[in-house]
Design a protein around this motif. Structure first.
Motif, short mmCIF file in Angstrom:
data_model
loop_
_atom_site.label_atom_id
_atom_site.label_comp_id
_atom_site.label_asym_id
_atom_site.label_seq_id
_atom_site.Cartn_x
_atom_site.Cartn_y
_atom_site.Cartn_z
N SER B 167 32.55 148.94 46.34
CA SER B 167 32.62 147.52 46.65
C SER B 167 33.26 147.35 48.03
N ASN B 168 32.71 146.44 48.76
CA ASN B 168 33.28 146.16 50.09
C ASN B 168 34.32 145.06 49.98
N VAL B 169 35.37 145.25 50.75
CA VAL B 169 36.43 144.26 50.72
C VAL B 169 36.66 143.79 52.16
N ILE B 170 36.74 142.54 52.31
CA ILE B 170 37.07 141.96 53.61
C ILE B 170 38.49 141.44 53.53
N TRP B 171 39.29 141.96 54.48
CA TRP B 171 40.69 141.53 54.55
C TRP B 171 40.84 140.61 55.75
N GLU B 172 41.43 139.51 55.51
CA GLU B 172 41.69 138.58 56.60
C GLU B 172 43.21 138.56 56.82
N ILE B 173 43.56 138.89 58.09
CA ILE B 173 44.98 139.00 58.42
C ILE B 173 45.28 137.97 59.49
N LYS B 174 46.38 137.27 59.29
CA LYS B 174 46.77 136.27 60.30
C LYS B 174 48.13 136.67 60.85
N ILE B 175 48.22 136.45 62.19
CA ILE B 175 49.46 136.73 62.90
C ILE B 175 50.02 135.39 63.37
N LEU B 176 51.22 135.13 63.00
CA LEU B 176 51.88 133.89 63.41
C LEU B 176 53.06 134.26 64.29
N ARG B 177 53.36 133.39 65.24
CA ARG B 177 54.41 133.69 66.21
C ARG B 177 55.37 132.52 66.30
N LYS B 178 56.56 132.85 66.69
CA LYS B 178 57.65 131.89 66.87
C LYS B 178 58.03 131.27 65.52
N LYS B 179 59.13 130.57 65.57
CA LYS B 179 59.60 129.96 64.34
C LYS B 179 58.66 128.85 63.88
N SER B 180 57.97 128.29 64.80
CA SER B 180 57.01 127.25 64.42
C SER B 180 55.74 127.83 63.84
N MET B 181 55.68 129.11 63.75
CA MET B 181 54.56 129.83 63.13
C MET B 181 53.21 129.40 63.69
N LEU B 183 49.71 130.09 64.97
CA LEU B 183 48.73 131.14 64.73
C LEU B 183 48.28 131.72 66.07
N VAL B 184 48.46 133.00 66.22
CA VAL B 184 48.04 133.62 67.48
C VAL B 184 46.88 134.58 67.26
N LYS B 185 46.71 134.99 66.00
CA LYS B 185 45.61 135.93 65.78
C LYS B 185 45.14 135.82 64.34
N LEU B 186 43.83 135.79 64.16
CA LEU B 186 43.25 135.83 62.82
C LEU B 186 42.12 136.84 62.88
N VAL B 187 42.33 137.94 62.17
CA VAL B 187 41.35 139.01 62.26
C VAL B 187 40.87 139.39 60.87
N THR B 188 39.70 139.95 60.82
CA THR B 188 39.17 140.47 59.55
C THR B 188 39.12 141.97 59.64
N VAL B 217 53.18 137.88 59.47
CA VAL B 217 51.87 138.42 59.11
C VAL B 217 51.57 138.04 57.66
N GLY B 218 50.36 137.51 57.42
CA GLY B 218 49.88 137.24 56.07
C GLY B 218 48.47 137.71 55.94
N MET B 219 48.00 137.91 54.69
CA MET B 219 46.62 138.39 54.52
C MET B 219 46.04 137.92 53.19
N ARG B 220 44.72 137.92 53.11
CA ARG B 220 43.97 137.65 51.87
C ARG B 220 42.74 138.51 51.88
N CYS B 221 42.05 138.53 50.73
CA CYS B 221 40.89 139.43 50.68
C CYS B 221 39.70 138.75 50.02
N TYR B 222 38.59 139.40 50.18
CA TYR B 222 37.32 138.92 49.63
C TYR B 222 36.54 140.14 49.20
#
Lengths: 202, 1097
Positions: B167-181, B183-188, B217-222
């Motif tokens: 099974s293929n899994v797609i992971w989506e990872i988000k990078i947040l910066r500074k205290k205000s969080m 979003l600087v990067k959202l990658v799969t 850093v946070g992530m989810r999958c599909y």
């Protein structure tokens, strides 16, 4: 003189010139034996004065050569980047007795010699093509070694002081390049300032 | 149920899709109506369990839930039945159930609620397609940071064991910066499941140093399982994890000591507790970007290459400064021209050009590693060894025993990248030997030596090709190639033959492998003198008899070095005849001639040269010459430095030909040098450094026959002809009135400097010091030239000359080399006496005759003369002045005043009264007379008039009234009159004073020579006024009588004055000469005038 430089100076270097700040050592007790490997020259003070004059005359050129080799904005921000803000620099009192001045001179030159060694090492890596700077640094270090030997000889022969507490500047080997540049520049700025006072005092 | 499910509980995805696809208003309206109806139905159905939903997170178990009917409370039981093959039912007290995943296809689900008020049942159709796959929320196992590289490392578990494999899994990872969080990067990030739990890693490099701000850093999958046909949905986001850096008390700048690619963008930040005032890179200030707290950042775009010590980035803080250094450079270029060779087959030298400079030095400089593929050995480049080519780097690789093929790969690496180059070499074909050393030369014999040298290297397995350079002094170098077997001990020696004895050679050597790659450098030169051998030939010999004919002088030339084969110590000379052999003592080397007293018998002279090894074969020559009666002397001229002599081949000459030459001016014996040429030669070019241009040489060609020489030709010649240096010495032998005979002498040969080709004789009229012949060759017409090409001619007569005239004579000789100097002489021809006599006699005779004729005529016409010249003077009172002219010329239609005979002058009686004209005592008839030139030099030729008599006149030059228009001066001539006349005045003055009132007597004529029309008109006016007038109109006196004087005005118009009448009158009217009157010019006739044009002479 060469024999002295070849004998005493390496010994001093081995004993003193290790990186990092050294703990102060007490002056040799008066009753301790003080012997030099070779007899001291008769006109030691004259030689010391000449060496100080030589260092004083070349200090500014070395300073200029150094900060020019570090690139901008060093030449245009000398007050902030190369100000003589060396906190642990050994003090020198020009109005003291000759013995006190010689002891303080010994500490100053030992401090400067060690720092100059650090600077030379750093600059050979950082500016491998700045041959004139390397040459000037080496020459200054050579004169300092001779001066240190002469001062110790004078202290030993006249004042029976065989050992002087010395301190050293911070070791720059672990610092980043900018810190090396800045500390070296500050040290040479301080050296230029101090050597003028010292040369005047003798 | 299926329908219901589709209608009542469409998934959000379905709703969303529908909403996205509805664009038509009608469709919306119908949908709204439909939903309303369905809601109405549902509200009716709320009496039963409804809204069944099933999801799965692992595809193995389905989690189904439904909503309880209205009125259901705690304690309500539900029976959940699946109508499949086993028809299983579950009783439960909750509204959800986890059931094993059902097979594909529709399944009827019955849910019955059991409660006190009764039961209600709902039926559903369940299919996998209606199931939603929602994976579990992933969990970040670890989040770490590499601050030096600004890299975040994320680690998590995929929990793959709960899913089927592949099974293929797609992971989506988000990078947040500074205290205000922010979003600087959202990658799969894609992975595939292996059926087991696996830990995954993911790294991300931040453009902002991680020290500058907190990063989250946070992530989810599909899960994309191909076996599942239902809905697939993203999992929920995992809880974020953060990375932050604890700042020091002192401000710091990041990144530190970073190496970046030239042209890249880079962000620097300063972590500070204090306010940052400014920031600059090098000398350039940059705008600040504020981060959390007092932290700031700057962005640098397209950074340029750094200096050696890097580029400084400085942040100015209050009372402090902090900074960092960045090194911008390039990755290593591909090593260029990688080449590997060996000097000694022990060590391989690989050199290469590093290519483009990286701009990085010190610890950031490019490091090189040379890897050999077959042996697996490698070496690293430690320091730059600059080769002769300057920027080349090189590495030494120790050869592997018994390995000839090497596969080298050179790896280059620096902080910005790496590159490589490869080369495959057969090292035995890449031999570049060292320079041969210890090069020595040793004699074998006079023509062979042994060369030995040292060539370091282990060449036992190959052959060496060596090249020997053999150079003789003043000779072309010779190269000899030899092949020798390589040796292990590096010492080599070879024999070199075919050398010349007693010759200085310079040897040097170089070597290469037989499979040529490169020559070594040349060894040092070694000079060597080969040993001596006996002379190969006897000396070149010649002989001359002394001037007295008693002694024979034998000459020989020193042997050339290639024939002497050593140092010639002495010569032996001997002469032999049929009877005896006479030998002279040894003659030491510097002497190359000997003198023997011989009689006229025929002797054979032999000369032998000796060196330390032995004597040469003898050179023989006969003492006597073979006579030759047919001998002529010829001329020849050389070309350049030599002279070419040719002759016809004589078959009788069996030995050789000898050409002997000498300076013709030297005394005997005449020998300067000689040269032998083979007997088959017919020409020879004689060249000698002793030849000088302009010197005459004698050349003698001898033919050899049985060791006896016969003089065949005698030639005199010049290497180059020059012009004579002296002029021929010439004298005048004879002079006449019209000719001169000149004679000259020969020029000596030494001064002639060429073959005399002739003389040039110039002559012209001229006297010494006033005439010089200049530019003889310029073709002056007054110079006459005679070219005398007959050099035997020694005299020349110049005819057709003028008598008693000075002539300038010049003579010069010439050769083919040019003209010689000139010699000049002045000669005056003799006077022509006959002509002079004739010139004197003829005028005298003519004068006598004329005198006689005149006397006779005068005698016979004496009466007429008296009447004519001594007439009675008429009484003026009887003369009617106004009718004067008329009475004079009455009866004549034209004026005849110019005709002597018809016009008889009036008799004028001079009165003594002075009533009207007090100063005039006598009537004056002024007639212009012939102008008597006072100086021929100052007068024009046409003004010169020879007159037979010049009365005393006064000449006065007056300005021309017409001024410049007349173009000259007017001359008024007044005939000298007696003092009783009024002073002479200029006509203009008279006109000016009283042009109209001039009554009374006026001189009849005061005529300007150059009268103008205006003057004439004025006179006409005067005629009308009053007074005495000339007897005739002077304007009409243009006719010229042969004896009348005349003058020429500036326009050459002839104006004549006077008439015979006037002349005659004047002759008799002129009183005796007054003392005050101007002196006469004295123009009496003299005999010399007969010959000369000058009257005054």
């Amino acid at each position: 003189m060469k024999v002295l430089a070849a004998g005493v100076v390496p010994l001093l270097l081995v004993l003193h010139w290790k990186h990092g700040a050294g703990s102060p050592l007490p002056i040799t007790p008066v009753n301790a034996t003080c012997a030099t490997r070779h007899p001291c020259h008769s006109n030691l003070m004259s030689q010391i004065r000449n060496q100080l004059a030589q260092l004083n005359s070349s200090a500014n050129a070395l300073f200029i050569l150094y900060y020019t080799a570090q690139g901008e904005p060093f030449p245009n921000n000398l007050d902030k980047l190369c100000g003589p803000n060396v906190t642990d620099f050994p003090p020198f009192h020009a109005n003291g007795t000759e013995k006190a001045k010689l002891v303080e001179l010994y500490r100053v030159i030992a401090y400067l010699g060690a720092s100059l060694g650090n600077i030379t090492r750093d600059q050979k890596l950082l500016n491998p093509n700045a041959l004139s700077l390397h040459s000037k640094l080496n020459t200054t270090a050579d004169v300092m070694r001779g001066l240190l030997s002469n001062v110790l000889c004078r202290l030993c022969s006249k004042y029976h002081v065989a050992h002087v507490d010395v301190t050293y500047g911070p070791d720059t080997s672990g610092k980043d390049v900018f810190q090396k540049k800045k500390l070296g520049c500050q040290l040479l700025g301080k050296y230029k300032q101090v050597i003028a006072v010292v040369a005047q005092a003798f | 149920m299926d329908i219901y499910l589709r209608w009542k509980r469409p998934s959000r995805l379905v709703d969303n899709k529908r909403m996205r696809t509805t664009s038509d208003f009608q469709w919306l309206l119908s949908t709204f109506v439909l939903l309303y109806l369905m809601n109405h139905v549902t509200s009716q159905r709320k009496e039963t369990p409804y809204d069944l939903k099933c999801t799965t997170n692992n595809l193995k178990m389905w989690d189904c839930s439904w909503k309880a009917p209205s009125g259901a409370g705690h304690g309500t039981l539900y029976e959940f039945c699946i109508d499949n093959r086993s028809h299983s039912c579950y009783q439960l007290a909750r509204t959800n159930i986890e059931i094993p995943a059902l097979s594909h296809g529709d399944h009827e689900i019955t849910i019955r609620s059991l409660q006190d008020a009764g039961s209600s049942t709902s039926e559903f159709i369940l299919n996998e397609k209606n199931i939603s796959l929602i994976p579990d929320t992933p969990e970040i196992l670890n989040l770490s940071a590499d601050f030096s590289t600004s890299t975040l490392h994320v680690k998590w578990n995929d929990k793959g064991s709960v899913f089927p494999r592949h099974s293929n899994v797609i992971w989506e990872i988000k990078i947040l910066r500074k205290k205000s969080m922010e979003l600087v990067k959202l990658v799969t990030h894609n992975t595939s499941l292996s059926g087991k739990d696996a830990v995954h890693h993911w790294s991300w490099v931040s453009d902002l140093p991680l020290e500058c701000a907190a990063h989250y850093v946070g992530m989810r999958c599909y899960v994309d399982s191909p076996l599942f046909s239902g809905h697939k949905e993203w999992s929920d986001w995992s809880p974020v994890k953060n990375i932050s850096w604890t700042p020091d008390s002192q401000a710091k700048v990041f990144p530190q000591d970073k190496v970046v690619l030239v042209g890249s963008d880079i962000t620097f930040c300063c972590v500070s507790q204090e306010k940052v005032l400014s920031a600059q890179i090098g000398r350039t200030y940059c705008p600040l970007i504020h981060l959390d707290g007092e932290n700031v950042a700057i962005e640098v775009h397209d950074i340029s290459v750094s200096d050696n010590s890097g580029t400084n980035v400085v942040f100015m803080i209050e009372d402090n400064v902090s900074g960092t250094v960045v090194f911008a450079g390039y990755p290593p270029d591909i090593p260029q021209n990688l080449n590997c060779e060996t000097h000694d087959l022990k060590e391989i030298i690989c050199s290469w050009n590093p290519g483009r400079p990286t701009g990085l030095v010190g610890p950031r400089n490019t490091s090189y590693t040379l890897f050999e593929g077959f042996s697996g050995k490698y070496i690293r480049f430690k320091r730059v060894e600059v080769s002769a080519n300057g920027s080349y780097h090189q590495l030494l690789f120790q050869m592997v025993p018994n390995q000839e093929i090497y596969n080298f790969t050179l790896y280059a690496r620096n902080p910005l990248g790496r590159s490589e180059a490869t080369i495959l070499v057969n090292i035995t074909e890449k031999v570049y030997p060292h320079t041969p050393t210890s090069f020595k030369v040793k004699d074998i014999n006079s023509t062979a030596v042994i060369l030995s040298w040292h060539l370091p290297g282990s060449f036992a397995k190959i052959n060496l090709l060596c090249q020997i350079e053999i150079k003789k002094i003043n000779s072309v170098q010779e190269l000899r190639n030899i092949t020798i077997k390589g040796v292990e001990n590096s010492s080599y020696r070879i024999a070199v033959g075919k050398l010349n004895p007693y010759t200085v050679y310079t040897f040097r050597i170089r070597c290469s492998a037989e499979t040529f790659w490169k020559w070594s450098k040349w060894s040092n030169k070694k000079q060597h003198l080969t040993t001596e051998a006996i002379p190969s030939k006897g000396p070149d010999t010649w002989r001359e008899w002394s001037s007295d004919g008693k002694n024979l002088i034998i000459y020989w030339k020193p042997l050339p070095i290639n024939e002497a084969n050593g140092k010639i110590l002495s010569y032996n000379v001997s002469c032999s005849s049929d009877e005896e052999t006479q030998s002279l003592s040894e003659i030491p080397d510097p002497q190359h001639k000997a003198e023997i007293q011989l009689d006229k018998n025929d002797y054979i002279i032999s000369v032998v040269a000796k060196n330390s090894v032995g004597a040469s074969p003898p050179s023989k020559i006969a003492s006597m010459e073979i006579p030759n009666d047919d001998l002529k002397t010829e001329q020849a001229v050389g070309m350049g430095k030599g002279i070419l002599l040719t002759w016809h081949q004589d078959p009788n000459m069996t030995c050789d030909y000898v050409i002997k030459w000498c300076n013709s001016s030297r005394s005997a014996p005449c020998l300067m040098d000689w040269r032998k040429v083979p007997s088959n030669s017919t020409e020879v070019l004689i060249e000698s450094d002793q030849f000088r241009p302009g010197v005459r040489y004698n050349f003698f060609l001898y033919g050899c026959r049985n060791q006896g020489y016969q003089l065949l030709r005698s030639i005199i010649g010049y290497i180059e002809e020059l012009a004579p240096i002296v002029a021929p010495n010439f004298t005048v032998e004879d002079t006449s009135a019209d000719s001169i005979l000149v004679k000259w002498e020969d020029i000596p040969v030494e001064e002639l400097r060429g073959f005399l080709r002739g003389y040039l004789f110039y002559f012209e009229k001229g006297e010494r010091d006033t005439s010089k012949i200049r530019g003889l060759e310029s073709g002056r017409s007054d110079i006459k030239v005679k070219n005398i090409t007959d050099i035997s001619q020694k005299t020349l007569r110049i005819a057709d000359l003028q008598g008693k005239t000075s002539y300038h004579l010049v003579l010069r000789a010439y050769t083919d080399g040019g003209m010689g100097p000139e010699k000049s002489m002045f000669v005056v021809t003799k006077e022509n006496s006959v002509g002079l006599i004739i010139a004197i006699l003829i005028p005298v005779a003519v004068a006598v005759i004329v005198g006689l004729v005149t006397s006779i005529l005068c005698y016979r016409k004496r009466e007429w003369i008296k009447e004519t010249f001594y007439p009675d003077i008429p009484n003026p009172e009887n003369c009617k002045a106004l009718q004067f002219q008329k009475s004079v010329c009455e009866g004549s239609s034209a004026l005849k005043t110019l005709e002597m005979n018809p016009c008889t002058p009036n008799s004028v009686e001079v009165l003594e009264t002075r009533s009207t004209f007090p100063k005039i005592e006598d009537t004056e008839i002024i007639s212009p007379v012939a102008e008597c030139p006072e100086d021929s030099s100052g007068a024009e030729p046409e003004n010169h008039v020879v007159v037979s008599y010049c009365p005393p006149i006064i000449e006065e030059e007056i300005p021309n009234p017409a001024g410049d228009e007349a173009g000259g001066t007017s001359q008024v001539i007044y005939i000298d009159v007696q003092s009783m006349y009024q002073p002479q005045v200029k006509p203009e003055e008279e006109h000016g004073k009283d042009p109209a009132g001039g009554a009374g007597y006026k001189p009849q004529m005061h005529l300007p020579i150059n009268s103008t029309v205006e003057d004439i008109a004025a006179e006409d006016d005067l005629d009308k006024t009053a007074g005495y007038r000339p007897q005739a109109n002077v304007n009409t006196w243009n006719l010229v009588s042969p004896d009348s004087p005349r003058s020429t005005d500036s326009n050459s118009e002839i104006v004549s004055f006077g008439s015979p009448c006037s002349i005659n009158s004047r002759q008799f009217l002129i009183p005796p000469k007054d003392e005050d009157s101007p002196q006469s010019n004295g123009g009496g006739w003299s005999f010399t005038n007969f010959f000369q044009n000058k009257p005054n002479d």
